[in-house]
Every structure is written in structure tokens, then in C-alpha cells.
Design an enzyme around this catalytic site. Structure first.
Site, PDB file in Angstrom:
ATOM      1  CG  ASN A 118      -0.089   0.059   2.091  1.00  0.00           C
ATOM      2  OD1 ASN A 118       1.051  -0.246   2.567  1.00  0.00           O
ATOM      3  ND2 ASN A 118      -0.575  -0.008   3.404  1.00  0.00           N
ATOM      4  CG  HIS A 174       3.658   0.368   5.239  1.00  0.00           C
ATOM      5  ND1 HIS A 174       3.016  -0.379   4.767  1.00  0.00           N
ATOM      6  CD2 HIS A 174       5.115  -0.155   4.918  1.00  0.00           C
ATOM      7  CE1 HIS A 174       2.877  -1.873   5.330  1.00  0.00           C
ATOM      8  NE2 HIS A 174       4.433  -1.725   5.302  1.00  0.00           N
ATOM      9  CD  GLU A 232       0.474   0.690   7.572  1.00  0.00           C
ATOM     10  OE1 GLU A 232       0.234   1.097   6.615  1.00  0.00           O
ATOM     11  OE2 GLU A 232       0.708  -0.674   8.018  1.00  0.00           O
TER      12      GLU A 232
HETATM   13  C1  F6R Z   1      10.314  -2.699   8.163  1.00  0.00           C
HETATM   14  C2  F6R Z   1       9.058  -2.100   7.385  1.00  0.00           C
HETATM   15  C3  F6R Z   1       8.085  -2.077   6.685  1.00  0.00           C
HETATM   16  C4  F6R Z   1       8.505  -3.239   5.474  1.00  0.00           C
HETATM   17  C5  F6R Z   1       7.639  -3.588   4.673  1.00  0.00           C
HETATM   18  C6  F6R Z   1       7.494  -4.361   3.361  1.00  0.00           C
HETATM   19  O1  F6R Z   1      10.591  -2.069   8.996  1.00  0.00           O
HETATM   20  O2  F6R Z   1       9.709  -0.660   7.637  1.00  0.00           O
HETATM   21  O3  F6R Z   1       8.233  -1.027   5.768  1.00  0.00           O
HETATM   22  O4  F6R Z   1       9.886  -2.334   4.646  1.00  0.00           O
HETATM   23  O5  F6R Z   1       6.427  -3.466   5.049  1.00  0.00           O
HETATM   24  O6  F6R Z   1       7.837  -5.579   4.226  1.00  0.00           O
HETATM   25  P1  F6R Z   1       8.403  -6.602   2.899  1.00  0.00           P
HETATM   26  O7  F6R Z   1      10.043  -6.466   2.484  1.00  0.00           O
HETATM   27  O8  F6R Z   1       8.249  -7.513   4.292  1.00  0.00           O
HETATM   28  O9  F6R Z   1       7.673  -6.306   1.931  1.00  0.00           O
END
Ligand code: F6R
Length: 240
Positions: free
Chosen positions: A136, A138, A143
Site C-alpha cells: 500500500n 507504506h 501507513e
Molecule cells: C520494516 C518496514 C516495513 C517493510 C515493508 C515491506 O522495517 O519498515 O515498512 O519494509 O512492510 O516488507 P517486506 O519486505 O516484508 O515486503
């Protein structure tokens, strides 16, 4: 914003690690902003390999992580502190006291976030901040919302993020519903940002960044305001 499109996840991981290794050679006491999640794992593996090959030295490196679940104990295998130890810190010669992750066990999380922010800002900010991106859009736990926070703060997780992170927990009910996270201003305080994104499910978020227009509905688009952002992605994330 610069985009580097790679043929594979391994190539992305090598690209990201090469940028960090180059900084570490030039500035042995550099400050790295680090992320958790599945995306940077390959890059951490490559940094461990470079360390084992004698190419990079972590003895003077300092790190600040983006975020941590709340409440969670640092010993909990799902905590981001545990993740960082397991995926990077335990395998290189970094001093644990030089590594910082928000304290998911703090009695007063708001005070802990304020202290984390003040301590981080007093360092002058990261030389390189590593980011992943949510489906999304973030970044860290910022978020999509009408209003985003500038500084480190406590936040509720969206249902979307709880469900995406449930894969790491025994069940969706065990995913903490709150987190401590750097804010948009904290992230922007880094001198350079590298954002890693792979897979088709990240395409919409990457596409929004490519557009170069800013909306808090896709927090990563705010990175267009930073002068040195490199997005390292694979073809699926870039082209869909
Ligand atoms: C982790 C963080 C999150 C992830 C995001 C993507 O420290 O800040 O924003 O970077 O949720 O997560 P993955 O890499 O598991 O797809």
C-alpha cells in the site's frame, strides 16, 4: 529519484550491498538506517559475505532501525530486534551497543519514541537509510493516512499490514496491532535513501513513486522531496 531495474532479487541484493559497502570503505564509522521485512534479507546476506571475505569492517559502524512492534520483547523471535541480530548483527563484527532498534518493551512507548527521535537527530542522521515498501506504499510503519507524522511515534497497524505480516506469526491474532516507527521527517533526515522493492505485488506502490506526484495516501511518494533516493527493484515491481 533514480531507479535501478534488476533481473533478479539476487542482483538487487548485490546492488544494495555494493552501495553500502562503498560507503563503509570511505567512512568506517558511518551511520546506517536499517529496515526489516523479507526484502532486505538478501542484501544483509551479501553484506555478511563481503564481511567474511574481508572486504568490509563493521567495528565502527552505527545503526538505527526504522521500527519495532509494540508491545514486544526483544527476545521474541518476531521482534525486529531479534530479526536484526539473526539476519545481520550476529554475523558481523558490529558492536551491539552501536545498534539501535526502538524498544518494544518500553513502559512508556511515547516517551521511548521521543527519546529515540532525539538521540537519532543528535547523530546528524543516517549516511544511508535502507527502506522496503508495503504493497500500500507504506514506508516503515507510516501507513496511508490523511495526515502523516514527521517524528518517531507510536502507531496502529492497518488491517492490510497485519494480514501481510501474519505469515511470520502462528496466527493473525498474534500479530501486534501497534508499532513504534520513525516518522516521515526522521526518514528524510538521511543523506541518502535506498529503497528495495521486488515482486508484482509492489508494482502499484513503485508506479506511484515513478509518477513523481506526492500524496499521503501512498507515503513512499513523499520520497520525491528528498534529493538522493535510489529505488532498486526487479522487473516485476517496475513494470508489473
Ligand atoms: C520494516 C518496514 C516495513 C517493510 C515493508 C515491506 O522495517 O519498515 O515498512 O519494509 O512492510 O516488507 P517486506 O519486505 O516484508 O515486503
Amino acid at each position: 529519484m533514480k531507479f535501478i531495474v534488476c533481473d533478479s532479487y539476487e542482483e538487487m541484493s548485490r546492488e544494495g550491498a555494493a552501495i553500502i559497502a562503498e560507503l563503509m570503505k570511505k567512512k568506517p564509522d558511518c551511520l546506517l538506517g536499517l529496515a526489516t521485512g523479507s526484502t532486505p534479507v538478501g542484501m544483509y546476506r551479501e553484506l555478511i559475505r563481503l564481511h567474511e571475505a574481508g572486504e568490509i569492517d563493521f567495528s565502527a559502524v552505527r545503526t538505527y532501525n526504522l521500527d519495532e512492534y509494540y508491545p514486544i520483547s526483544p527476545e521474541n523471535e518476531q521482534s525486529y530486534r531479534y530479526f536484526m541480530n539473526h539476519n545481520l548483527f550476529d554475523h558481523v563484527n558490529i558492536k551491539k551497543e552501536n545498534t539501535h532498534v526502538p524498544d518494544g518493551s518500553a513502559a512508556d512507548p511515547d516517551a521511548a519514541c521521543a527519546a529515540y527521535e532525539a538521540e537519532y537527530q543528535a547523530t546528524g542522521g543516517a549516511d544511508i537509510q535502507v527502506l522496503g515498501i508495503g504493497q500500500n506504499g507504506h514506508i516503515a510503519f507510516n501507513e496511508p493516512e490523511e495526515k502523516l507524522y514527521a517524528a518517531t511515534h507510536v502507531t496502529g497497524l492497518t488491517q492490510n499490514t497485519i494480514e501481510a505480516n501474519a505469515r511470520f506469526f502462528a496466527s493473525v491474532d498474534e500479530v501486534p496491532t501497534r508499532a513504534m516507527t520513525m516518522g516521515m521527517g526522521t526518514i528524510m533526515a538521511a543523506r541518502k535513501i535506498i529503497l528495495l522493492a521486488n515482486g508484482k505485488n509492489k508494482h502499484a506502490a513503485v508506479e506511484a513513486m515513478k509518477e513523481g506526484r506526492i500524496t499521503t495516501a501512498v507515503p513512499a511518494t513523499l520520497l520525491a522531496l528528498h534529493r538522493d533516493v535510489v529505488v532498486i527493484c526487479d522487473r516485476e515491481a517496475y513494470h508489473g
